[in-house]
Design an enzyme around this catalytic site. Sequence first.
Site, PDB file in Angstrom:
ATOM      1  N   HIS A  43     -77.704  -7.718  -7.200  1.00  0.00           N
ATOM      2  CA  HIS A  43     -77.294  -6.362  -7.055  1.00  0.00           C
ATOM      3  C   HIS A  43     -75.603  -6.373  -7.553  1.00  0.00           C
ATOM      4  CE1 HIS A  43     -77.067  -2.188  -4.821  1.00  0.00           C
ATOM      5  NE2 HIS A  43     -76.131  -2.479  -5.298  1.00  0.00           N
ATOM      6  N   GLU A  70     -80.527  -4.376  -9.453  1.00  0.00           N
ATOM      7  CA  GLU A  70     -80.159  -3.049  -8.891  1.00  0.00           C
ATOM      8  C   GLU A  70     -78.930  -2.557  -8.888  1.00  0.00           C
ATOM      9  OE1 GLU A  70     -83.007  -4.202  -4.703  1.00  0.00           O
ATOM     10  OE2 GLU A  70     -80.647  -4.431  -4.785  1.00  0.00           O
ATOM     11  N   HIS A 190     -84.788  -3.671   2.420  1.00  0.00           N
ATOM     12  CA  HIS A 190     -83.575  -3.752   3.238  1.00  0.00           C
ATOM     13  C   HIS A 190     -84.080  -3.784   4.703  1.00  0.00           C
ATOM     14  CE1 HIS A 190     -79.619  -2.141   4.766  1.00  0.00           C
ATOM     15  NE2 HIS A 190     -79.324  -2.137   3.405  1.00  0.00           N
TER      16      HIS A 190
END
Length: 238
Positions: A43, A70, A190
């Site tokens: 990410h 991401e 997450h």
Amino acid sequence: MTKLSVNINKIATLRNSRGGNAPNLLQVATDVQEFGANGITIHPRPDERHIRYQDAYDLQSIVTTEYNIEGNPIKKFMDLVLEIKPTQVTLVPDAVDAITSNAGWDTINNQTFLQEVISEFKNAGIRTSIFIDTDLKLIEAAAKTGTDRVELYTEHFAKEYEKGNYEAVKLYTEAAILAHDLGLGINAGHDLNLDNIRFFKQNIPNLDEVSIGHALISESIYLGIQNVVNMYVERLKG
């Protein structure tokens, strides 16, 4: 079986804290795939505080499983993804100064924007996923964007599970059922960890992939990264 994609941002954070190349991000990516992970997630953020844009290019030849990038689809991010052409791009509505992802997309108010972005990625042959909360109206709107998958934002589940409120998973079960009925693949991520991953997996039908970084790396400090990757893979079989 649900696939495990390991987010290696925290490895980059540790490397960057001292400069140099220890730990070696590319070696870690190679190793976790050999240990049984089904993919690598990164990410990159505009300030490059952990994953650097150059890392994204360097990982191209290292990731032999699935490569998931991401990020918020600003121009720099889109250019990066379109050049690399990873297996999957996961769209996350991060503010520039966000410490970590803290909300899913409003797929109703951002419908046109997401349609345009997703169309561009899909035309390049890149599978798309939208980071999203469990609101069923948002799931319905996500299906209209043309995305291939949604990634359920699981922080709420993780916090409630830790308190012993196992009923919180029902929101995710319902969201997953609707997403599947609408033809969407289902990812999640997450705050999933070794304590809650098996329960989550058992209650989410048609779960394609989980992306886990912070917890997995933290647990590896005590248990070793090879052991931890294997432990996740075993739990995801249940």
